[in-house]
Structures are given as C-alpha cells and as structure tokens.
Design a protein around this motif. Structure first.
Motif, PDB file in Angstrom:
ATOM      1  N   ARG A 189       0.835  -1.215   0.000  1.00  0.00           N
ATOM      2  CA  ARG A 189       0.000   0.000   0.000  1.00  0.00           C
ATOM      3  C   ARG A 189       0.861   1.253   0.000  1.00  0.00           C
ATOM      4  O   ARG A 189       0.599   2.209  -0.738  1.00  0.00           O
ATOM      5  CB  ARG A 189      -0.914  -0.020   1.234  1.00  0.00           C
ATOM      6  N   ILE A 190       1.914   1.240   0.819  1.00  0.00           N
ATOM      7  CA  ILE A 190       2.782   2.425   0.913  1.00  0.00           C
ATOM      8  C   ILE A 190       3.544   2.634  -0.379  1.00  0.00           C
ATOM      9  O   ILE A 190       3.755   3.764  -0.836  1.00  0.00           O
ATOM     10  CB  ILE A 190       3.747   2.261   2.113  1.00  0.00           C
ATOM     11  N   LYS A 191       3.978   1.520  -1.024  1.00  0.00           N
ATOM     12  CA  LYS A 191       4.723   1.650  -2.272  1.00  0.00           C
ATOM     13  C   LYS A 191       3.890   2.321  -3.368  1.00  0.00           C
ATOM     14  O   LYS A 191       4.432   3.005  -4.243  1.00  0.00           O
ATOM     15  CB  LYS A 191       5.188   0.261  -2.750  1.00  0.00           C
ATOM     16  N   VAL A 226       0.866  16.610   1.106  1.00  0.00           N
ATOM     17  CA  VAL A 226       1.059  16.040   2.437  1.00  0.00           C
ATOM     18  C   VAL A 226       0.115  14.860   2.612  1.00  0.00           C
ATOM     19  O   VAL A 226      -1.086  14.949   2.329  1.00  0.00           O
ATOM     20  CB  VAL A 226       0.812  17.095   3.535  1.00  0.00           C
ATOM     21  N   LYS A 227       0.671  13.722   3.092  1.00  0.00           N
ATOM     22  CA  LYS A 227      -0.106  12.514   3.324  1.00  0.00           C
ATOM     23  C   LYS A 227       0.012  12.120   4.796  1.00  0.00           C
ATOM     24  O   LYS A 227       1.097  12.170   5.385  1.00  0.00           O
ATOM     25  CB  LYS A 227       0.392  11.355   2.457  1.00  0.00           C
ATOM     26  N   ALA A 251       2.343   8.714  10.484  1.00  0.00           N
ATOM     27  CA  ALA A 251       3.399   9.547   9.921  1.00  0.00           C
ATOM     28  C   ALA A 251       2.819  10.562   8.935  1.00  0.00           C
ATOM     29  O   ALA A 251       1.864  10.271   8.195  1.00  0.00           O
ATOM     30  CB  ALA A 251       4.433   8.679   9.222  1.00  0.00           C
ATOM     31  N   THR A 252       3.437  11.773   8.948  1.00  0.00           N
ATOM     32  CA  THR A 252       3.165  12.798   7.952  1.00  0.00           C
ATOM     33  C   THR A 252       4.246  12.717   6.895  1.00  0.00           C
ATOM     34  O   THR A 252       5.441  12.799   7.208  1.00  0.00           O
ATOM     35  CB  THR A 252       3.161  14.192   8.587  1.00  0.00           C
ATOM     36  N   CYS A 253       3.853  12.527   5.638  1.00  0.00           N
ATOM     37  CA  CYS A 253       4.809  12.309   4.561  1.00  0.00           C
ATOM     38  C   CYS A 253       4.629  13.368   3.479  1.00  0.00           C
ATOM     39  O   CYS A 253       3.501  13.778   3.171  1.00  0.00           O
ATOM     40  CB  CYS A 253       4.621  10.927   3.947  1.00  0.00           C
ATOM     41  N   LYS A 254       5.766  13.800   2.875  1.00  0.00           N
ATOM     42  CA  LYS A 254       5.721  14.812   1.830  1.00  0.00           C
ATOM     43  C   LYS A 254       6.905  14.644   0.895  1.00  0.00           C
ATOM     44  O   LYS A 254       8.004  14.306   1.330  1.00  0.00           O
ATOM     45  CB  LYS A 254       5.744  16.220   2.460  1.00  0.00           C
ATOM     46  N   LEU A 263      10.154  12.969   2.725  1.00  0.00           N
ATOM     47  CA  LEU A 263      10.362  13.285   4.133  1.00  0.00           C
ATOM     48  C   LEU A 263       9.177  12.745   4.923  1.00  0.00           C
ATOM     49  O   LEU A 263       8.023  13.026   4.595  1.00  0.00           O
ATOM     50  CB  LEU A 263      10.486  14.797   4.342  1.00  0.00           C
ATOM     51  N   ALA A 264       9.484  11.961   5.963  1.00  0.00           N
ATOM     52  CA  ALA A 264       8.433  11.404   6.818  1.00  0.00           C
ATOM     53  C   ALA A 264       8.768  11.688   8.272  1.00  0.00           C
ATOM     54  O   ALA A 264       9.899  11.485   8.711  1.00  0.00           O
ATOM     55  CB  ALA A 264       8.297   9.909   6.578  1.00  0.00           C
TER      56      ALA A 264
END
Length: 878
Positions: A194-196, A203-204, A222-225, A236-237
């Motif tokens: 799912r993450i791949k 922003v996720k 986690a906040t990911c961008k 960046l996570a």
C-alpha cells in the motif's frame, strides 16, 4: 569540387594536445608512457617527469587498493573500462580529486594487453561544494538529534538517506542499521504494498506498522511529503508511535482473532462480498473498506480448489450446507489450511440471494492431523518391512495385529490370528510369566515360535509395552529368527575346536621333537669342544650337527608357518644393530660363498641409526631366506646387497633391502608362485629339492608383520633381484645411551644357578653351557626337588622345565614364590619344548620371569645370565 583529405593522425594529435581534460597512456605495468599538456598541468609535472613515474607514484596512498582492484578487473577481462573517483598527489604535495575513466587496449590478433588509456577530469571544486553540503547536513542532524519523533528521509526508490537517532528508542535499531538500505523488511507485509503505491505529492497522513528489532510491531502514524520533483526529490516522513491507541481499537476484534475466525457475507444479487478485518488478517491482506467481488476472492484460491468451491456453492444453492476445506499459499510461500462454512438465504421464489458464513484458519489442527497420520504410516511401514516378526497383543493376551514376517513364521493369517491368545505361539508357561510381570524372564524363556503345522522357529525375543495416554494397554512381541545365526555359531565353535586341536597337536609335536633334538644338537656342540678329536671324527660330528640343524630348521619352518597362518606370531621389540644383523646373516652363508668363489658387495645408507628397535631375530630370518637363496642359485658371479633408508615418520623408520644375484634367474611365469607355501624354488631350477618350500612364504608373512612388503624387481638383466621393506622404531638419546652402555658392559661375576630338568641329556647340555662361563650349577630331576633346593640354597637363577614329574614347572614356581620373600626369590626362566603363541604368556602369568624354548642354544641362554648378572651388580652398587 575536390574534397580535401583529412589527416586523421594530425587531427587526433590536435585533439589530444588541446583537450581541456587530462589524457594519458600507461603500460600494463603502470608506467606512464604518454601524457597530454592538460594532464601535466593538472599535476604540476612536466611530461618528461611523468614518463619516469608510475600511476602508483602519484596516487594517494589510501586509494591504491582500489586502483589495484580495477586494474585486475581490466587485465582479467571482467570489464572493458571503469570510471571512478580518486585522489592524486600533485608535485607540490596538494591533494587533487579527479574523476578517472580508464580502459585497456588489447592487440587485435593476440588479445594481449598493450596499454591503458586514461581520461582525467579535475573535480576538486565539486568536492569542495560537497563538503559544504555535508556541513549543512550536519547542522540538520544536530537539530534532529533531539527530536522525539522519527524523522526519516528516503529517495523515491525507498533507499534511506537520513534517519534521526530516535529510531533507536523507537525501534531498537541504530542509525547504521537503516541508512543506505530500503528497509522494506521493517514494514509489515500488509502495509508495504500500500505504501509503495502511494503518490506522495502533497502532504499525506499514513498509518502503518514497523517491526521493532526484537520482532514485535509498532503502529506508526506519519506525515509524509515529497520534497522536490518525483524523480530527483526526496520523501520526508515524520512519524510517531500510536501503538497504544491502536491496541485499544483492536480489543473489540480480539475474540475473533483468537479463534482465527472471520465472518463474511455475499450479496449474490449484486455480487458484493463484505468481510470482517479477521478475513483480511487470515489472508494477510490490507483491509479494504470497499466490498469485494467473487472474482477477487477466486484469485486467492488455487484454480483446482476454486473449481471444487464452485461445485460446493452450487450444492449450497440447492439447500446443502456450505462446508469446504482448502489450502491457501501466500505469495511469500507461507501455507495455511482454511475451513469455509456458509448458509444460503433464499427469497420468496426460492432463489439464492445471500450467503452468510465464516472462514477459519485450521492450520494448527491440520498439522496435528498430519503428524498423527505420519506416525501411523511410519508405524505401519516399520511393521510391514521389518525383518523380524512383530505381534501385538492386549493385556488379556489376545492378538491384535501382526506383520508379514510373523504371518510366515506362524503360518497363520492376521484375520485367523486376531482375537486368539498369544500363548498358542509362545506357550502357556511363557505367557504366564508375562501375566505375572516377569518380562525379563519371559524374554529369556521365549526362544521359539510355534508354527500352526507343528514345527518351531528358534528366535531371540523382545517384549515392548504399548503405552497410550500413559497407560499400558498391551505388548509387542518382537521375534528375531536366529536359525542361521545358530548354524554359524555351531560352525564357528567347530572351527575353534579344530583350531584348538591343531594348536595342541603342534604343541605336542614341538615338545616331542625338540626335546630329543636338544640332546642331539647340544651333545654335538659339547663333542666338538672336547680335546683329542681326529679330523675324521670332527667331520662326522659336523655332519650330525648339520643334519640335526637342518631337521630343526624344517621343524621351525613348519611351526613358524602354522603360527603365522593362525595369527599367533607376535614380533618381539628390542634393540639391535642393523649392520650387525646383516653381517651375521652373511657370515652364515660364507662357507657356500667361498666354495662357489662368489663376490659379495654390501652397500649401506649413511643415515642408519644405532640402535633400532624391532624383532632382530625375525629380520635375520627373512634376510637368511633371501640372501641364502641368492647364494644357493648363483653358480658364479656376484651377489649385491643394498640397505637404504626409505622413509622416516617421527620415531619410525622404513628400510629397503635389495638383494641382487647373477644366478640363473626365475622364469616370469614362476614368479607368481614363489611366495606360496610349500612351493620349492629349487625344485624347478636344480631338480634337487631341499627343505619345506616355506622359506619365502614365511618371509612374506614376517615382512607384512613388520608393516612392509616383499617382491621381485622386474628386470631384463641376468639373475634375480629380491626387494623387501620393513619398519622399525628409534628411541630417545637416553634410551640409545642406555643400550650402548648395556652392550659395553660385560661381567664375569659368578652366579649360582639351579637346573630343574627331568631329561638327563638336556640337563647335561645346559649344565655344560653354563659351567663353561664359570658359573656354579646344581641340578634336580623334578619340580618337588627344585622347591626343596631353593629353600636350602640361595640361587640367582633357576632354569625351570615346564613338564616334570611330581610337580610341573608352573606348580613349582608358584610354591617358590609363596615360600620366599621377594628379595630372596631367584630369577626363574621357563624352559619348554613348546613354541606356540600363548606359551610365553602362560609362563609369565604363572610367575616365571622369562622364557626360552628348546633346543637350548648359547645365544638364548647366555644373554639371560648376563642380564641377571648386570641387575645383581646394579643392586650391589645401590
């Protein structure tokens, strides 16, 4: 218009000279052979200076190892060229970072390496910028070092480029464990795919599981961008641990998870399937809030199982309950066994509209069933293919089952045997022992199995309890047919009795023949030493002595061969001088050498140590046979004897003995028989048979006992060459010194000696031998008189005949040992006509100190007397 022709050589020269990058050539050995101006300017050397140097001379020491690997790769043909970064050292000592592309040019015809061509670009400025970036990154790391949350930077393909130190507290890993790796294995398999597939533009906020170093998973939010573009940017996570929060969310589903059961509903009208979270857990899939379709479910099932499932569903549509088991294999190879149940709901028109059911993971139960099935199959195979008869019976003695061997042994099929008493095959008395718990006694008493037709099979029985749930419910009777073993045992006992009879016969013959021979040969020795003999008388006595010795040699050969053949010959290990043994052997055949006017040449190895340790008597026996044959069958010419050191292993040495003659030789077709017993070498050569034909056969056996071999060298030269090898031992310098001192010591001190011998001739022979050395001698005719004499007089040595009237030598020795204290006991030497293995040991076990066999010779008696004399002197000195 005429096209102007281009001078390519000049063109390439201009490019080479004017190029802004360094270009240089180097020989396969690394010597610079050509360098353009840019390369020289880059390093601060002139072209002439560079051409006197190698690439190693200007390479930074820390980069030499890397250069070596690349050069080896080019020379070995692993690659046509390499490009990498390294450091050069300029003439002024400054370090220069360069990017190097190197290729190897080979000869077109031979493919031999000709030279390396190097393209060099100065990247020192770029390296300086990189250093500044490193500094900025250090500032960033310092800021993130105190962050409690996990800060993680990765490339678009998932390789970690930065991770905050908080990873150690959060996941139990060090920074080095994760940086530079994709770390996909840390993610839970259900979350990884799912993450791949997530697009990180914008922003996720994600939730996923990460595995702690000790194996458990943590829930992370986690906040990911994405920073930068999708190809060159970085992800960046910043994540935090939400495991406790997630734990509370999962409490409601715990019961379902414990039971490994998930619920599902299939809307057959709209083809929607709704599943609980546990269903996704079982399949190790990511939970999906959207309904699934039947086609998606069938993708999770093997095609063969899918076909069976469709059949079961069709039966369920007709009112049958849905009950289906199948095997599910995850993409990682993990295998599960699943049980699908369902109930169909029908509408008012009896059309199926919905199925509600459960899916349970039954892997553990299946594994238990498989193990049980495997145990049953193993037990069945063990019984079926066992070579022994196996019969199982319960505590009441009723037979439950039997294997094929038991059926053959009893003549009774299992259906007829089952339910009947085991006593019909082992006897009522033996079964009564089992009932009374006397199992060990029953095993000993059950020595036969009865056949239904009345005959018996001799067996070796074993009883094994049948334990079920810690309770004894019956027994296995395991019966081994020992009929053949009994036959072999009888044959073995018969062979042993025959061997014993042979040994006793040889012992008797040895005693009966050697005793009179002792008198004949001993008396000839004494007669030859008397005064007043005429030459004719001496000649007759010599003939008698030689005939007696020939007869004794034949007896010895037969006894020796018998002992060796039966494995009853042991080598006696003692010190000896090899050169002395060889010279003494040659001296024995010197009269025949002189008669034939032969020449004997003896060659020695310079490295022969003294003493060697082994059986000198047996070695001399082999040498006598080989050298004696060489002299016997050589009418004229010479005999060459060579003794060489062949091998040395620690304190063991191997010698190679070679005896070559110029005699009539041995036909090739006869050589294969030479070492066979009773095959006479001279029978086909001289037609005058002598001896037993056992000499070479005995020699071969003795050489093998000495860990060697004997053979005939193949040669076209006249004559015959015998070669044999033998191993002996050497000792320490202290032992050698002790031996040399022993040889040098000679004593004429008088000893008092008692001869206990019932044969008067033998008594006289031994007395004369001893008295000639100046010792005092008394004699008695039986063992009883020997015991009384020792009590009256203090004797140094007693020569005790083993076979005497009234008391034999064994009994007399025992009484002497019991009646005298140890310090007053004489040195008792057993004298016997027996010469078989075990005689010496029996004498020593009876308390005797040494052993000699008849006929008595000076060389066997006098060393014993000297040994006792030396011990006596040593005790006096102490």
């Amino acid at each position: 218009m005429q096209v102007q022709r281009v001078d390519h050589h000049e063109l390439f020269k201009q490019i080479y000279t004017q190029a802004p990058i360094g270009i240089a050539l180097a020989s396969p050995e690394g010597q610079w052979t050509k360098a353009n101006p840019a390369f020289c300017q880059m390093l601060g050397y002139t072209s002439e200076e560079l051409l006197t140097m190698t690439y190693q001379d200007i390479t930074h020491p820390d980069d030499l190892a890397g250069d070596f690997d690349y050069v080896c790769g080019l020379l070995e043909g692993k690659s046509k060229g390499y490009q990498y970064e390294k450091r050069y050292v300029r003439k002024d000592g400054q370090t220069l970072w360069i990017s190097l592309h190197v290729a190897l040019v080979r000869a077109e015809q031979t493919n031999e390496p000709l030279y390396f061509i190097c393209h060099v670009v100065n990247i020192s400025d770029r390296k300086a910028i990189e250093q500044k970036m490193i500094y900025n990154e250090e500032i960033f790391k310092l800021i993130s070092a105190n962050a409690q949350e996990l800060i993680y930077i990765a490339s678009p393909d998932g390789v970690c480029q930065f991770c905050s130190p908080s990873v150690e507290q959060l996941l139990g890993m060090t920074i080095n464990d994760v940086i530079g790796k994709k770390n996909f294995e840390v993610f839970h398999p259900q979350d990884l795919e799912r993450i791949k597939n997530i697009n990180f533009t914008g922003v996720k906020l994600l939730r996923f599981r990460l595995r702690h170093k000790d194996g458990h998973y943590l829930w992370i939010e986690a906040t990911c961008k994405m920073i930068g573009d999708a190809e060159q940017g970085k992800i960046l996570a910043i994540g935090r641990d939400i495991s406790e929060r997630k734990k509370h969310e999962e409490i409601s589903a715990e019961a379902e998870r414990i039971a490994s059961i998930g619920s599902w509903e299939w809307d057959m009208v709209n083809d929607y399937i709704s599943c609980s979270d546990q269903i996704f857990e079982i399949f190790e899939l990511e939970c999906s809030p959207a309904p699934l379709r039947a086609s998606e479910i069938y993708k999770l099932i093997d095609p063969a199982d899918g076909k069976r499932l469709r059949e079961h569903i069709e039966w369920a549509k007709k009112g049958e309950p849905l009950d289906f088991e199948y095997r599910y294999v995850h993409e990682d190879g993990n295998e599960k066994h699943l049980h699908l149940r369902g109930v169909v709901t029908f509408d008012e028109n009896d059309r199926p509209i919905r199925i509600n059911g459960t899916l349970q993971d039954i892997t553990e139960r299946k594994l238990v069933e498989f193990k049980l099935q495997e145990s049953v199959e193993r037990y069945t195979s063990l019984k079926k293919y066992n070579h022994d008869a196996i019969i199982s019976f319960n505590m009441k003695g009723n037979i439950m089952n039997a294997n094929p061997v038991a059926i053959n042994m009893t003549g009774c099929p299992v259906p007829e045997m089952a339910g009947t008493s085991i006593s019909r095959f082992i006897g009522k008395e033996n079964y009564r022992l089992i009932q009374n718990g006397q199992y060990e006694l029953a095993e000993k008493e059950i020595n036969k199995i009865l056949h239904v037709n009345g005959h018996e099979t001799e067996v070796l029985a074993t009883l094994a309890p049948i334990i079920i749930n810690k309770k004894n419910v019956g027994y296995y009777l395991i019966a081994k047919d020992i009929t053949e073993q009994k036959k072999l045992l009888i044959a073995k006992e018969t062979a042993e009795r025959m061997s014993q009879a042979k040994s006793e016969f040889l012992a008797m013959m040895s005693h009966e023949i050697r005793t009179p021979m002792n008198g004949v040969i001993g008396m000839t020795d004494l007669l030859l030493e008397t005064d007043g003999l005429g030459s004719e008388q001496k000649e007759y006595i010599e003939i008698i002595k030689k005939s007696g010795e020939s007869l004794l040699a034949i007896i010895n050969d037969i006894l020796d061969f018998s002992k060796i053949e039966s494995g009853k010959t042991d080598l006696v290990e003692g010190p000896f001088d090899l050169k002395t043994v060889v010279h003494e052997t040659i001296d024995m055949v010197k009269p025949l050498i002189r008669d034939k006017n032969l020449k004997v040449h003896l060659a020695w190895d310079d490295n022969i140590s003294t003493p060697l340790f082994g059986d000198a008597y047996r070695l001399k026996q082999v040498l006598t046979n080989v050298i004696g044959n060489a002299v016997k069958f050589t009418v004229e010419g010479r005999v060459d004897i060579e003794v060489l050191l062949a091998d040395v292993q620690n304190f063991d040495v191997q010698f190679r003995f070679k005896v070559k003659d110029t005699g009539i030789g041995i036909p090739r077709e006869k050589r294969g028989h030479l070492f066979e017993p009773f095959y006479q070498l001279d029978n086909f050569m001289t037609r005058t048979p002598q001896g037993t034909g056992l000499g070479l056969a005995i020699s071969k056996k003795l050489v093998q006992l000495m860990r060697g071999d004997i053979w005939i060298d193949e040669s076209d030269e006249p004559g015959t060459t015998f070669v044999f090898t033998a191993w002996f031992k050497t000792k320490t310098s202290e032992e050698i010194s002790s031996y040399q001192q022993l040889r040098e010591r000679r004593s004429n001190d008088t000893l008092r000696i008692l001869i206990a011998e019932d044969n008067e001739v033998n008594q006289l022979v031994l007395r004369k031998m001893i008295e000639k050395k100046g010792h005092l001698v008394d004699s008695v005719g039986n063992g009883k008189e020997a015991v009384e004499a020792v009590k009256r007089t203090s004797y140094d040595i007693v020569f005790m005949d083993v076979h005497m009237p009234k008391l034999n030598g064994f009994e007399a020795t025992r009484l002497i040992k019991e009646s005298l204290p140890e310090k007053d006991r004489p040195y008792i030497v057993a004298v016997t006509a027996n010469a078989l293995r075990g005689d010496k040991e029996r004498c020593l076990e009876a308390g005797m100190d040494n052993y000699v066999s008849k006929p008595i010779r000076n060389e066997s008696v006098l060393p014993l007397i000297e040994e006792v004399n030396n011990k006596k002197k040593a005790n006096i000195q102490l």
